[in-house]
Design an enzyme around this catalytic site. Sequence first.
Site, PDB file in Angstrom:
ATOM      1  N   HIS A  97     -19.810   6.449  23.701  1.00 20.89           N
ATOM      2  CA  HIS A  97     -19.801   7.833  23.207  1.00 20.89           C
ATOM      3  C   HIS A  97     -18.422   8.152  22.627  1.00 20.89           C
ATOM      4  O   HIS A  97     -17.401   7.707  23.155  1.00 20.89           O
ATOM      5  CB  HIS A  97     -20.146   8.792  24.348  1.00 20.89           C
ATOM      6  CG  HIS A  97     -20.493  10.165  23.853  1.00 20.89           C
ATOM      7  ND1 HIS A  97     -19.530  11.046  23.414  1.00 20.89           N
ATOM      8  CD2 HIS A  97     -21.686  10.794  23.701  1.00 20.89           C
ATOM      9  CE1 HIS A  97     -20.131  12.165  23.014  1.00 20.89           C
ATOM     10  NE2 HIS A  97     -21.446  12.031  23.176  1.00 20.89           N
ATOM     11  N   GLU A 164     -24.161   9.573  16.143  1.00 22.46           N
ATOM     12  CA  GLU A 164     -23.612  10.902  16.433  1.00 22.46           C
ATOM     13  C   GLU A 164     -22.334  11.090  15.619  1.00 22.46           C
ATOM     14  O   GLU A 164     -21.251  10.676  16.063  1.00 22.46           O
ATOM     15  CB  GLU A 164     -23.259  11.018  17.919  1.00 22.46           C
ATOM     16  CG  GLU A 164     -24.424  10.879  18.856  1.00 22.46           C
ATOM     17  CD  GLU A 164     -24.187  11.593  20.184  1.00 22.46           C
ATOM     18  OE1 GLU A 164     -25.057  12.349  20.595  1.00 22.46           O
ATOM     19  OE2 GLU A 164     -23.111  11.408  20.794  1.00 22.46           O
TER      20      GLU A 164
HETATM   21  P1  13P Z   1     -24.222  18.417  21.151  1.00 20.40           P
HETATM   22  O1  13P Z   1     -25.722  18.313  21.128  1.00 20.40           O
HETATM   23  O2  13P Z   1     -23.715  19.440  22.118  1.00 20.40           O
HETATM   24  O3  13P Z   1     -23.665  18.564  19.767  1.00 20.40           O
HETATM   25  O4  13P Z   1     -23.679  17.024  21.728  1.00 20.40           O
HETATM   26  C1  13P Z   1     -24.128  15.855  21.169  1.00 20.40           C
HETATM   27  C2  13P Z   1     -23.686  14.737  22.025  1.00 20.40           C
HETATM   28  O5  13P Z   1     -22.508  14.410  22.074  1.00 20.40           O
HETATM   29  C3  13P Z   1     -24.718  14.060  22.838  1.00 20.40           C
HETATM   30  O6  13P Z   1     -24.254  12.844  23.325  1.00 20.40           O
END
Ligand code: 13P
Length: 247
Positions: A97, A164
């Site tokens: 992450h 992401e």
């Molecule tokens: P948000 O949905 O709060 O933008 O976060 C995304 C995230 O980092 C999930 O791992």
Amino acid sequence: MTQNKLIVSNWKMNLKLSDSRILVKKIIKSSKIIKPHIKKIICPQFLLIPHISDLIKKTKICLGSQNCHYQESGAFTGESSIELLKKFKCKYVILGHSERRKYNAETNSMILKKIQTAFNHGLKPIVCIGETINLRKKNKYLEFLETQLHGSVPNMEEIIIAYEPIWSIGSGLIPSFSDILEINNFVKKYLYERKQLKKVSFLYGGSVSSKNIKGIIENSDIDGALIGGSSLNAEEILKIVSIFNFY
Ligand code: 13P
């Protein structure tokens, strides 16, 4: 045929014990609405895992961790072992992450070792990749994502990748649907052709909400979503699940 879909809640370092129990009980109460092709996965912080594991034990909801170590045990202060995660029935683990890359200085090679160890012990890794806003603006995002995939994904049978974009996390901003589709195709082509993987599932994460998820599913061919903020609210996450039910 309906394809399987993964809806992953990443609670991050949020929720008190009592709030987490209330949230999970609400999800369980409504879990009848979750269609069989949908896998609902909850990833709480370490100390909540035993409690949530107990709450969901008679349900189809799955449990995941937000991290694991690449060694089985040893002198690694502050870490938690895969063996314990499995004892509490974790089946998935989020790795790479951007928050761990940033705050814990995790590198692609560390992530590669974690993915390998998790996989060898039967945990399914959910591997996060994503570019900064600068890289996107300079049109260098594909090179960057390729470096992340090249450096962190080992030779293995199957993997779950969560795209992401860093600039989208918690900002309320999301890429265009065609941009998400571009990355989906790019990631799958790279991993099928260059790393010879047999199965790649592509999740989108970053400001996912009940307002934008329908458009993302319909236009970006995703296999699921990794959800932060919206997963902390029972009504919101259940709305997202009910939208996924149709695809
Ligand atoms: P948000 O949905 O709060 O933008 O976060 C995304 C995230 O980092 C999930 O791992």
